[in-house]
Design a protein around this motif. Structure first.
Motif, mmCIF file in Angstrom:
data_model
loop_
_atom_site.group_PDB
_atom_site.id
_atom_site.type_symbol
_atom_site.label_atom_id
_atom_site.label_comp_id
_atom_site.label_asym_id
_atom_site.label_seq_id
_atom_site.Cartn_x
_atom_site.Cartn_y
_atom_site.Cartn_z
ATOM 1 N N GLY A 47 0.789 -1.216 0.000
ATOM 2 C CA GLY A 47 0.000 0.000 0.000
ATOM 3 C C GLY A 47 0.823 1.268 0.000
ATOM 4 N N ASN A 48 0.371 2.218 0.798
ATOM 5 C CA ASN A 48 1.035 3.518 0.769
ATOM 6 C C ASN A 48 2.417 3.462 1.406
ATOM 7 N N LYS A 49 2.715 2.414 2.173
ATOM 8 C CA LYS A 49 4.004 2.380 2.865
ATOM 9 C C LYS A 49 5.174 2.350 1.871
ATOM 10 N N TRP A 50 4.994 1.712 0.747
ATOM 11 C CA TRP A 50 6.044 1.745 -0.269
ATOM 12 C C TRP A 50 6.294 3.172 -0.741
ATOM 13 N N PHE A 51 5.218 3.883 -1.055
ATOM 14 C CA PHE A 51 5.371 5.237 -1.601
ATOM 15 C C PHE A 51 6.011 6.157 -0.565
ATOM 16 N N LYS A 52 5.663 5.930 0.714
ATOM 17 C CA LYS A 52 6.219 6.785 1.762
ATOM 18 C C LYS A 52 7.681 6.447 2.056
ATOM 19 N N LEU A 53 8.074 5.195 1.796
ATOM 20 C CA LEU A 53 9.465 4.790 2.071
ATOM 21 C C LEU A 53 10.417 5.068 0.932
ATOM 22 N N SER A 76 2.631 -1.909 13.805
ATOM 23 C CA SER A 76 2.868 -0.913 12.779
ATOM 24 C C SER A 76 3.101 -1.506 11.384
ATOM 25 N N ASN A 77 2.274 -1.083 10.435
ATOM 26 C CA ASN A 77 2.487 -1.473 9.035
ATOM 27 C C ASN A 77 3.805 -0.902 8.528
ATOM 28 N N HIS A 78 4.139 0.275 9.013
ATOM 29 C CA HIS A 78 5.376 0.946 8.593
ATOM 30 C C HIS A 78 6.607 0.127 9.014
ATOM 31 N N CYS A 177 -8.794 8.992 0.952
ATOM 32 C CA CYS A 177 -7.830 8.080 1.565
ATOM 33 C C CYS A 177 -7.980 8.107 3.080
ATOM 34 N N ALA A 178 -7.473 7.066 3.731
ATOM 35 C CA ALA A 178 -7.408 7.048 5.192
ATOM 36 C C ALA A 178 -6.228 7.915 5.612
ATOM 37 N N MET A 179 -6.352 8.535 6.786
ATOM 38 C CA MET A 179 -5.316 9.470 7.203
ATOM 39 C C MET A 179 -4.833 9.166 8.619
ATOM 40 N N GLY A 180 -3.534 8.893 8.734
ATOM 41 C CA GLY A 180 -2.907 8.713 10.046
ATOM 42 C C GLY A 180 -2.061 9.939 10.334
ATOM 43 N N THR A 181 -0.814 9.952 9.824
ATOM 44 C CA THR A 181 0.012 11.156 9.952
ATOM 45 C C THR A 181 -0.413 12.238 8.958
ATOM 46 N N GLY A 182 -1.127 11.856 7.900
ATOM 47 C CA GLY A 182 -1.540 12.813 6.873
ATOM 48 C C GLY A 182 -0.542 12.946 5.727
ATOM 49 N N THR A 183 0.516 12.169 5.775
ATOM 50 C CA THR A 183 1.562 12.255 4.738
ATOM 51 C C THR A 183 1.005 11.905 3.360
ATOM 52 N N MET A 184 0.279 10.785 3.293
ATOM 53 C CA MET A 184 -0.282 10.355 2.008
ATOM 54 C C MET A 184 -1.251 11.402 1.464
ATOM 55 N N CYS A 185 -2.153 11.893 2.337
ATOM 56 C CA CYS A 185 -3.122 12.924 1.944
ATOM 57 C C CYS A 185 -2.449 14.136 1.320
ATOM 58 N N VAL A 252 -7.910 -0.838 10.984
ATOM 59 C CA VAL A 252 -7.271 0.396 11.481
ATOM 60 C C VAL A 252 -7.454 1.552 10.486
ATOM 61 N N TYR A 253 -7.372 1.251 9.208
ATOM 62 C CA TYR A 253 -7.389 2.325 8.204
ATOM 63 C C TYR A 253 -8.484 2.147 7.144
ATOM 64 N N THR A 254 -8.322 1.130 6.295
ATOM 65 C CA THR A 254 -9.158 1.105 5.085
ATOM 66 C C THR A 254 -10.613 0.728 5.379
ATOM 67 N N HIS A 280 -7.036 2.289 -1.776
ATOM 68 C CA HIS A 280 -6.881 1.149 -0.849
ATOM 69 C C HIS A 280 -5.404 1.097 -0.484
ATOM 70 N N SER A 281 -5.103 1.591 0.713
ATOM 71 C CA SER A 281 -3.702 1.809 1.076
ATOM 72 C C SER A 281 -3.041 0.603 1.743
ATOM 73 N N GLY A 282 -3.661 -0.574 1.639
ATOM 74 C CA GLY A 282 -3.016 -1.800 2.142
ATOM 75 C C GLY A 282 -3.279 -2.012 3.614
ATOM 76 N N GLY A 283 -2.260 -2.495 4.334
ATOM 77 C CA GLY A 283 -2.372 -2.643 5.784
ATOM 78 C C GLY A 283 -3.122 -3.869 6.259
ATOM 79 N N LEU A 284 -3.377 -4.819 5.356
ATOM 80 C CA LEU A 284 -4.203 -5.969 5.747
ATOM 81 C C LEU A 284 -3.547 -6.830 6.823
HETATM 82 C C1 LIG Z 1 -0.015 4.057 7.420
HETATM 83 C C2 LIG Z 1 -1.302 3.854 6.745
HETATM 84 C C3 LIG Z 1 -2.164 4.911 6.429
HETATM 85 C C4 LIG Z 1 -1.927 6.327 6.878
HETATM 86 O O1 LIG Z 1 -1.046 7.025 6.084
HETATM 87 P P1 LIG Z 1 -0.530 8.461 6.539
HETATM 88 O O2 LIG Z 1 0.360 8.878 5.449
HETATM 89 O O3 LIG Z 1 0.230 8.257 7.843
HETATM 90 O O4 LIG Z 1 -1.689 9.351 6.758
HETATM 91 C C5 LIG Z 1 -3.329 4.629 5.729
HETATM 92 N N1 LIG Z 1 -3.637 3.366 5.372
HETATM 93 C C6 LIG Z 1 -2.838 2.317 5.687
HETATM 94 C C7 LIG Z 1 -3.276 0.967 5.308
HETATM 95 C C8 LIG Z 1 -1.649 2.525 6.377
HETATM 96 O O5 LIG Z 1 -0.876 1.462 6.693
#
Ligand SMILES: *Cc1c(COP(=O)(O)O)cnc(C)c1O
Length: 297
Positions: A47-53, A76-78, A177-185, A252-254, A280-284
């Motif tokens: 999911g989004n963790k690849w793009f953020k890393l 943590s998915n991260h 999108c789902a938002m945790g830290t808001g980085t993806m958003c 947690v997210y999706t 769909h940002s993964g995290g399953l």
């Molecule tokens: C980490 C995560 C997010 C949140 O992303 P942020 O960039 O921290 O807002 C959303 N969806 C999934 C599945 C994640 O693992």
């Protein structure tokens, strides 16, 4: 070991399909909804963790770092994505985990350790004294690259800007999108076009301050009690979504993302003719912390 080409090829973004979300509420309200399945790009670096890393990995390689250090909680998915990516790219990795080591580590931490990540546990009080232990870490691991918790920060935003390139962006009026830290958003909002709105479904309670971005709307009513909290209604929705559409989500997210969009549609939030794209940002993997049998998938 760390040529850029190798780093960029550890996931296959070509696997991120776009699929319709066939819930009855969308045609009832005259709108269309698709999902971009980033969960498919890699079984662990999902999911989004690849793009953020991605840009953190490239920066670490450019700076000839040997060790990647980052932080997170026990589920943590991260952390698990970083452990796996580090292994594939030839870096050592260290995970600073909030909370005391328990007798039985979470499935997430077991997987991270399996990829060779060194885990160090820190009480919440100790964890708060960041400057102290960051200094100690930099002495212990001299050629290390520190990645902020959750991959937040400029490199994480930059990577997230690339997500929308996987879709025919001109088709969509609203991107969710789902938002945790808001980085993806923030990355999505930077990449969005002038006619589009990006909507973040906040999964934390009481998360109000946020760097403003044009065309970004944040929804605060869908956290279900707070970060990683769940209710029977959310779990029921996730099971029903999977039965009706075949789409698996995480609690947690999706799960909260899809719930929010279906709920907003039911409340006539969108004008007829709107076309929605749900990321769909993964995290399953996070669902492994749920009791067996709670989810049907
Ligand atoms: C980490 C995560 C997010 C949140 O992303 P942020 O960039 O921290 O807002 C959303 N969806 C999934 C599945 C994640 O693992």
């Amino acid at each position: 070991m760390h040529e850029n080409k190798k780093i960029s090829s550890i996931v296959d973004t070509g696997l991120a399909d776009i699929e319709p979300v066939p819930l009855p509420v969308f045609p009832e309200k005259g709108i269309e909804a698709d999902t971009l399945r980033l969960d498919r790009i890699h079984p662990v670096i999902s999911g989004n963790k690849w793009f953020k890393l991605k840009y953190y990995l490239l920066d670490a390689a450019a700076g000839k770092s040997k060790t990647l250090i980052s932080f997170g909680g026990a589920y943590s998915n991260h952390i698990v994505a970083l452990a796996c990516a580090a292994k594939q790219c030839g870096f050592e990795s260290v995970g600073i985990i909030r909370g005391e080591a328990s007798g039985r580590p979470s499935p997430t931490l077991q997987a991270a350790a399996g990829y060779g990540m060194q885990l160090r546990f820190m009480s919440r009080a100790e964890y708060r004294e960041k400057t102290q232990w960051l200094h100690e870490l930099s002495i212990k691991f001299p050629s290390s690259h520190i990645i902020p918790e959750g991959g937040a920060g400029e490199a994480g935003i930059k990577g997230s800007e690339e997500i929308l390139a996987l879709a025919d962006q001109s088709k969509y009026s609203h991107i969710f999108c789902a938002m945790g830290t808001g980085t993806m958003c923030l990355g999505l909002a930077r990449a969005a076009s002038a006619q589009q709105y990006v909507h973040g479904i906040c999964v934390l309670k009481g998360f109000q301050e946020f760097q403003d971005a044009a065309r970004l709307r944040i929804h605060h009513d869908y956290h279900f009690g707070g970060y990683a909290k769940k209710t029977p209604e959310l779990i029921h929705f996730m099971n029903q979504l999977h039965r009706q559409t075949g789409i698996p989500t995480d609690f947690v997210y999706t799960g909260k993302l899809f719930y929010a969009v279906a709920d907003l549609a039911g409340r006539d939030y969108f004008p007829a003719g709107s076309r929605l794209l749900l990321i769909h940002s993964g995290g399953l993997q996070g669902n492994r912390s749920l009791p067996k049998g709670m989810l049907d998938f």
